[in-house]
Design a protein around this motif. Sequence first.
Motif, mmCIF file in Angstrom:
data_model
loop_
_atom_site.group_PDB
_atom_site.id
_atom_site.type_symbol
_atom_site.label_atom_id
_atom_site.label_comp_id
_atom_site.label_asym_id
_atom_site.label_seq_id
_atom_site.Cartn_x
_atom_site.Cartn_y
_atom_site.Cartn_z
ATOM 1 N N UNK A 114 0.850 -1.188 0.000
ATOM 2 C CA UNK A 114 0.000 0.000 0.000
ATOM 3 C C UNK A 114 0.890 1.244 0.000
ATOM 4 N N UNK A 115 0.267 2.417 -0.253
ATOM 5 C CA UNK A 115 1.003 3.681 -0.170
ATOM 6 C C UNK A 115 1.679 3.809 1.183
ATOM 7 N N UNK A 116 0.916 3.505 2.215
ATOM 8 C CA UNK A 116 1.430 3.651 3.581
ATOM 9 C C UNK A 116 2.677 2.780 3.789
ATOM 10 N N UNK A 117 2.637 1.544 3.298
ATOM 11 C CA UNK A 117 3.781 0.639 3.455
ATOM 12 C C UNK A 117 4.987 1.119 2.659
ATOM 13 N N UNK A 118 4.742 1.594 1.431
ATOM 14 C CA UNK A 118 5.830 2.110 0.596
ATOM 15 C C UNK A 118 6.464 3.320 1.267
ATOM 16 N N UNK A 119 5.640 4.242 1.741
ATOM 17 C CA UNK A 119 6.161 5.453 2.381
ATOM 18 C C UNK A 119 6.904 5.124 3.669
ATOM 19 N N UNK A 120 6.392 4.164 4.416
ATOM 20 C CA UNK A 120 7.058 3.749 5.655
ATOM 21 C C UNK A 120 8.449 3.174 5.362
ATOM 22 N N UNK A 121 8.547 2.356 4.317
ATOM 23 C CA UNK A 121 9.841 1.781 3.952
ATOM 24 C C UNK A 121 10.809 2.857 3.461
ATOM 25 N N UNK A 122 10.304 3.774 2.644
ATOM 26 C CA UNK A 122 11.148 4.877 2.169
ATOM 27 C C UNK A 122 11.658 5.703 3.351
ATOM 28 N N UNK A 123 10.756 6.013 4.272
ATOM 29 C CA UNK A 123 11.117 6.806 5.456
ATOM 30 C C UNK A 123 12.201 6.100 6.267
ATOM 31 N N UNK A 124 12.068 4.790 6.426
ATOM 32 C CA UNK A 124 13.073 4.045 7.201
ATOM 33 C C UNK A 124 14.423 4.003 6.489
ATOM 34 N N UNK A 125 14.422 4.229 5.164
ATOM 35 C CA UNK A 125 15.670 4.284 4.398
ATOM 36 C C UNK A 125 16.233 5.703 4.311
ATOM 37 N N UNK A 126 15.638 6.641 5.053
ATOM 38 C CA UNK A 126 16.156 8.007 5.085
ATOM 39 C C UNK A 126 15.602 8.935 4.030
ATOM 40 N N UNK A 127 14.552 8.504 3.336
ATOM 41 C CA UNK A 127 13.926 9.350 2.318
ATOM 42 C C UNK A 127 12.873 10.208 3.002
ATOM 43 N N UNK A 128 12.950 11.528 2.793
ATOM 44 C CA UNK A 128 12.009 12.428 3.455
ATOM 45 C C UNK A 128 11.319 13.386 2.490
ATOM 46 N N UNK A 129 11.687 13.313 1.207
ATOM 47 C CA UNK A 129 11.117 14.220 0.218
ATOM 48 C C UNK A 129 10.731 13.434 -1.018
ATOM 49 N N UNK A 130 9.840 14.022 -1.834
ATOM 50 C CA UNK A 130 9.396 13.386 -3.070
ATOM 51 C C UNK A 130 9.189 14.446 -4.138
ATOM 52 N N UNK A 131 9.437 14.053 -5.387
ATOM 53 C CA UNK A 131 9.111 14.884 -6.538
ATOM 54 C C UNK A 131 8.058 14.107 -7.323
ATOM 55 N N UNK A 132 6.882 14.710 -7.502
ATOM 56 C CA UNK A 132 5.761 14.012 -8.122
ATOM 57 C C UNK A 132 5.051 14.954 -9.089
ATOM 58 N N UNK A 133 4.580 14.394 -10.223
ATOM 59 C CA UNK A 133 3.864 15.206 -11.223
ATOM 60 C C UNK A 133 2.467 15.558 -10.766
ATOM 61 N N UNK A 134 1.661 14.551 -10.455
ATOM 62 C CA UNK A 134 0.277 14.751 -10.061
ATOM 63 C C UNK A 134 -0.025 13.858 -8.873
ATOM 64 N N UNK A 135 -0.693 14.414 -7.886
ATOM 65 C CA UNK A 135 -1.037 13.643 -6.694
ATOM 66 C C UNK A 135 -2.477 13.948 -6.307
ATOM 67 N N UNK A 136 -3.229 12.904 -6.010
ATOM 68 C CA UNK A 136 -4.582 13.082 -5.508
ATOM 69 C C UNK A 136 -4.508 13.564 -4.056
#
Length: 135
Positions: free
Chosen positions: A48-70
């Motif tokens: 899920x989005x939540x799981x992906x974001x949680x894994x990214x966060x645990x890897x030190x990722x805190x920012x995102x570049x995105x074209x379109x977001x709901x």
Amino acid sequence: MKVFIPVIDCSRNRYTIAESFDAFGSVCIFDTKENLVTWYESKGVSATYEEILEELKSDGVAKAIISTVQPTTVNSFKNKGFHIYKSVGNDLRLNLELLKIRCLPVFNYELVQELNELGSFYPKNSVYEGTICQN
């Protein structure tokens, strides 16, 4: 600082930012400190989005570049403590250069929340605000 960017794929279209967070096939992680770009295949991942974001966060990722977001996806990012930039076009290299000189537009969470509360139509280019470039 590490930045997450959804891209089309890890091969031929690795420098093309995906149209939306929902449509990405691969992930680019840019480490600004090391000036290192890494691609990861994400097709077939059932997280899920939540799981992906949680894994990214645990890897030190805190920012995102995105074209379109709901708006609901923006809330997921915000709840996980992510800072979101709005891509300028879909060229990954251009957007990474704009990030380096601090010229990428920043998503405005408050406007997204207002749109959610009003139930308004979400115009894809109206939920971000410009940042001041350091030239």
